[in-house]
Design a protein around this motif. Structure first.
Motif, PDB file in Angstrom:
ATOM      1  N   TYR A 113       5.639 -21.012  -5.057  1.00 22.69           N
ATOM      2  CA  TYR A 113       5.627 -21.125  -6.011  1.00 22.69           C
ATOM      3  C   TYR A 113       5.976 -20.876  -6.902  1.00 22.69           C
ATOM      4  N   GLN A 161      -5.550 -14.950  -9.034  1.00 23.05           N
ATOM      5  CA  GLN A 161      -4.619 -15.423  -8.183  1.00 23.05           C
ATOM      6  C   GLN A 161      -5.225 -14.700  -6.406  1.00 23.05           C
ATOM      7  N   MET A 191      -4.704 -16.218  -4.107  1.00 20.31           N
ATOM      8  CA  MET A 191      -4.590 -16.064  -2.405  1.00 20.31           C
ATOM      9  C   MET A 191      -4.015 -15.127  -2.368  1.00 20.31           C
ATOM     10  N   ARG A 192      -4.033 -14.368  -3.478  1.00 18.23           N
ATOM     11  CA  ARG A 192      -2.929 -12.743  -3.426  1.00 18.23           C
ATOM     12  C   ARG A 192      -3.637 -11.819  -3.530  1.00 18.23           C
ATOM     13  N   ASN A 217      -3.169  -8.137  -1.617  1.00 20.68           N
ATOM     14  CA  ASN A 217      -1.755  -7.579  -1.834  1.00 20.68           C
ATOM     15  C   ASN A 217      -2.869  -5.788  -1.612  1.00 20.68           C
ATOM     16  N   THR A 250      -2.759  -3.108  -7.097  1.00 24.73           N
ATOM     17  CA  THR A 250      -1.864  -3.273  -5.853  1.00 24.73           C
ATOM     18  C   THR A 250      -0.332  -2.670  -6.456  1.00 24.73           C
ATOM     19  N   ALA A 252       1.251  -3.398  -9.414  1.00 22.21           N
ATOM     20  CA  ALA A 252       1.968  -4.877  -9.683  1.00 22.21           C
ATOM     21  C   ALA A 252       1.756  -4.338 -11.130  1.00 22.21           C
ATOM     22  N   HIS A 312       4.831 -11.057  -9.944  1.00 24.72           N
ATOM     23  CA  HIS A 312       4.478 -11.990  -8.360  1.00 24.72           C
ATOM     24  C   HIS A 312       3.629 -10.558  -7.608  1.00 24.72           C
ATOM     25  N   ARG A 313       3.468  -9.877  -8.173  1.00 20.32           N
ATOM     26  CA  ARG A 313       2.692  -9.124  -6.870  1.00 20.32           C
ATOM     27  C   ARG A 313       0.910  -9.027  -7.822  1.00 20.32           C
ATOM     28  N   CYS A 314       0.839  -9.744  -8.999  1.00 23.83           N
ATOM     29  CA  CYS A 314      -0.388  -9.881  -9.876  1.00 23.83           C
ATOM     30  C   CYS A 314      -1.608  -9.620  -9.371  1.00 23.83           C
ATOM     31  N   ILE A 315      -2.492  -9.795  -8.755  1.00 22.81           N
ATOM     32  CA  ILE A 315      -3.383 -10.837  -8.287  1.00 22.81           C
ATOM     33  C   ILE A 315      -4.304 -11.240  -9.897  1.00 22.81           C
TER      34      ILE A 315
END
Lengths: 131, 388, 255
Positions: free
Chosen positions: A115, B111, B113-114, B117, C131, C133, C147-150
């Motif tokens: 992505y 998101q 799919m994350r 985390n 996280t 983030a 990239h890390r934020c959900i």
């Protein structure tokens, strides 16, 4: 055990369906080959040896990403001592100018959809789209 | 697997019900695929009301899950025999509710799919991390307890001794899941509607009213559609629990209202003003909140009169009123009300969209499906034991 | 007190980062090369001073907003419910709801002031993020890792300033021109002002500060007693938004 034949038939059908791509490729006479990737012509060496890049560029990119975003360290020293600016669009794509024929072609072949490009910009694509 | 074979044999009526639920789930799944593609823009949420129906439903069902403790505690700690036949129904209800909570959280993620985390980068100062831990643990505890006790019942032996400490642990754990869920909201500076120490007790009180009310209704439905009768005594005892919990809940809401309205601090008053009267001409939630209040007060009145509470048809209607009242209060007003007015004083309208409602209905259907399957298995095992 | 706590948190954060980075590098079989931190020199605490009067003199000027939006590929979404904003204008009385100024002229109360992320010392968004983030850098910047934020939006519920925006949909179609030197965001993540950390890293001032024709935005090191920020704060009375919440905002407004 009256339904033995039903079960057997279903198993055979399952096997055929699962292996269908193999038979299809055989029938079409296709041979497995690597992706047709266009390498940069003017540059000879990447930031790391080609074998490493081929198998592990994603690890390198993720470590770059963590360093820039989370540690504010914006340069990276290669094993040979060369110092690079850590940037996907700026450093990687400076040599690999054709994302479509390099990144995408191999990713398509491998059936992966990273992505990265949801956010990161391909400068060449912008230049092309500009009137 | 785990006596699941019992869930795939059933009457035509059973299968019609199961297939109906599957259809609702399928429609919701399509709506969710659309949300995955387009983003949360297809919901009614906005930059000011950033949490809506999903998180509100999550909050409500954490309460339903926690309320299993209201049958587990009397049965296992006080040896209250009458609950023996329905304890497992409470535990299975908790499992279905926690699963619904997980789904509500998942569909709310930008998101999804994350989402792991949260485990990859455990953050001890985030209440959301603790909420995930406590809910996951609670699901595991209840799954183990329900399967082990039902398995023992099937073999007509006493449950193994080691399950008792697990059950004892599940009691404070149930309280913890709803306390931590209240902590999600109640430590946020600038969200004065939630910044109240009584939020966790209020959550627990409303949970212990809404959950057992639902369990009463489920017992009555089971009696109608199956051979199994939970019996009059456990239902009446549950009704007493609902009465006390509802009384506490109304009392706690009164405390909130007094503190806000008597202090007259604008940022505390405004949220209630928005919810009940409307603010700056916006009163989307007012009819809902008044419905909730009227249902709450009337149902409490009916519960408090023993002769009313003892009549099962009246009790059934009362339980529906309790459930709807608390569902509106917690599954709608509590979350949206905390966001309006916004930090800039804006009064922003939040109305869930059609896809958003479809997804919520789908998760409800998934919850109903789980409860149906679990109860089917339980009753089949009991029928088998009774027949032999 | 707050400074010593910040120092402690900073040190703890640094050592954690050092450990994390070491393990990543070890895993890759790299020798850690000596790196000079580009901006996070010891004793740096970035802060901003806004002079609303100078800003108002410019009338309908939006140069800082435009510069920021282009620099960071901030989309221009027409639906106000889904807007993404890093620096923008809010009426004075809404930005400072606790400063009751009943008898001030109506015109003054409704005057716009520039608002942005306050890069709090004790940031609620950082506390709640499940996280990491979003986190606090040791130079005071409340940073974001997209990239890390959900996309749970807990930080948006926690921020008392409404400084955070969520990407309700894909932001790219809402961008008129794309800055190739900065990424866009993807749908489903939260974003906000980062005090232009990418520009600070190469020794530049934030884009909004450079773009302001009136020098109404002053950026500098709060820990430098002789710096411009501290001199301004010594010379004139300044307020911060909702400082009573204990967040320690680092954006000051001159009165």
């Amino acid at each position: 055990m009256r339904d033995r034949y039903v079960i057997l038939a279903a198993l055979v059908l399952f096997f055929v369906l699962v292996t269908a791509p193999v038979w299809y490729a055989r029938a079409a006479g296709e041979k497995a080959g690597g992706p047709d990737v266009k390498l940069p012509t003017q540059e000879k060496a990447c930031v790391m040896p080609v074998d490493y890049m081929r198998t592990s560029h994603m690890d390198l990119l993720i470590s770059w990403r963590e360093r820039v975003v989370r540690e504010n360290i914006r340069t990276w020293t290669a094993p040979d001592g060369t110092v690079y600016t850590v940037s996907l669009s700026g450093t990687c794509l400076k040599c690999h100018t054709n994302k479509a024929e390099f990144c995408d072609r191999c990713h398509d072949y491998a059936g992966v959809t990273p992505y990265c490009w949801d956010c990161h910009v391909d400068p060449a694509a912008i230049a092309r789209s500009r009137p | 697997m785990f006596m699941f074979e019992k869930a795939i044999v059933g009457s035509r009526r059973y299968w019609t019900w199961v297939c109906g639920l599957l259809v609702v789930i399928a429609v919701a799944f399509l709506a969710y695929l659309r949300q995955l593609q387009v983003g949360l823009a297809i919901t009614g949420m906005s930059r000011d009301v950033t949490w809506g129906l999903y998180i509100a439903q999550f909050t409500f069902f954490v309460g339903v899950a926690a309320s299993a403790v209201m049958v587990v505690l009397p049965y296992y700690l006080h040896d209250f025999k009458a609950f023996g036949r329905i304890t497992i129904l409470g535990e299975f209800l908790a499992i279905a509710s926690v699963t619904m909570c997980a789904l509500f959280i998942l569909v709310d993620m930008g998101q999804p799919m994350r989402v792991l985390n949260v485990m990859l980068h455990p953050t001890l100062h985030s209440m959301m991390f603790w909420d995930m831990m406590s809910l996951g643990g609670y699901l595991l505890l209840n799954a183990v307890i329900a399967l082990v006790t039902l398995g023992a019942e099937r073999k007509r032996v006493a449950p193994p001794a080691w399950i008792r400490p697990v059950i004892i642990v599940s009691i404070p754990w149930a309280v913890s899941i709803h306390t931590v869920t209240a902590f999600l909201y109640n430590g946020l500076p600038g969200r004065s509607f939630w910044l109240t120490a009584i939020l966790a007790p209020r959550f627990l009180a409303s949970a212990f009213a809404a959950g057992p009310a639902l369990l009463i209704l489920l017992c009555l439905v089971i009696r109608k559609v199956t051979w199994f009768d939970a019996g009059r005594e456990p239902i009446q005892k549950l009704a007493v629990i609902v009465t006390y919990a509802m009384l506490l809940n109304v009392f706690f809401v009164g405390l909130e209202l007094f503190t806000a309205l008597y202090s007259q601090i604008p940022e505390h008053v405004e949220h209630f003003q928005y919810l009940f009267l409307g603010l700056h001409g916006q009163a989307t939630l007012a009819p809902w909140m008044w419905t909730s209040s009227v249902l709450g007060v009337v149902s409490l009145g009916l519960l408090l009169v023993p002769s009313m509470r003892r009549r099962e048809p009246v009790l059934a209607v009362t339980c529906v009123m309790v459930f709807v009242s608390l569902w509106i209060d917690k599954g709608l007003g509590l979350i949206v009300g905390g966001f309006v007015p916004s930090p800039f004083g804006a009064v922003v309208r939040y109305v869930p969209t059609v896809p958003e409602v479809l997804i919520v209905l789908g998760i409800w259907a998934a919850g109903f499906l789980l409860v149906t399957l679990f109860y089917k298995i339980t009753l089949s095992v009991r029928a088998e034991v009774a027949a032999s | 007190m707050s400074i010593s706590r910040r120092g402690f948190l900073g040190a703890a954060g640094l050592s954690a980062l050092a450990l994390a980075s070491k393990s990543t590098l070890d895993a890759l079989g790299f020798e850690a090369a000596p790196q000079e931190p580009t901006s996070a020199a010891a004793g740096t605490r970035w802060a901003m001073v806004v002079d609303p009067r100078k800003c108002l003199d410019q009338g309908d000027c939006t140069k800082c907003i435009e510069a920021c939006d282009y620099a960071h590929n901030v989309p221009h979404i027409t639906n106000p419910a889904h807007e993404v904003k890093w620096i923008w204008k809010e009426p004075f009385e809404d930005a400072f709801p606790f400063l009751e100024v009943d008898y001030a002229p109506e015109a003054f109360r409704e005057q716009p002031v520039m608002v942005l992320c306050n890069h709090c010392d004790n940031a609620p968004c950082v506390r709640v993020c499940p996280t990491q983030a979003t986190w606090k850098r040791d130079d005071g910047i409340v940073m974001m890792d997209w990239h890390r934020c959900i996309g749970c939006r807990y930080c948006m519920a926690a921020c008392p300033y409404g400084s955070r925006s969520f990407n309700w949909g894909d932001p790219r179609p809402a961008m008129a021109s794309l800055n190739p030197d900065y990424p866009t965001r993807t749908k489903g993540v939260v974003e906000k002002c980062t005090f232009c950390e990418e520009r600070l890293a190469v020794g530049q001032r934030p884009a909004c500060v450079d773009a302001c024709p009136a020098r109404a935005l002053v950026f500098g090191n709060l820990d430098d007693p002789e710096g411009e920020v501290r001199s301004l704060l010594r010379a004139r009375f300044a307020v911060r938004r909702k400082a009573e919440l204990g967040t320690g905002p680092a954006v000051y407004y001159l009165v």
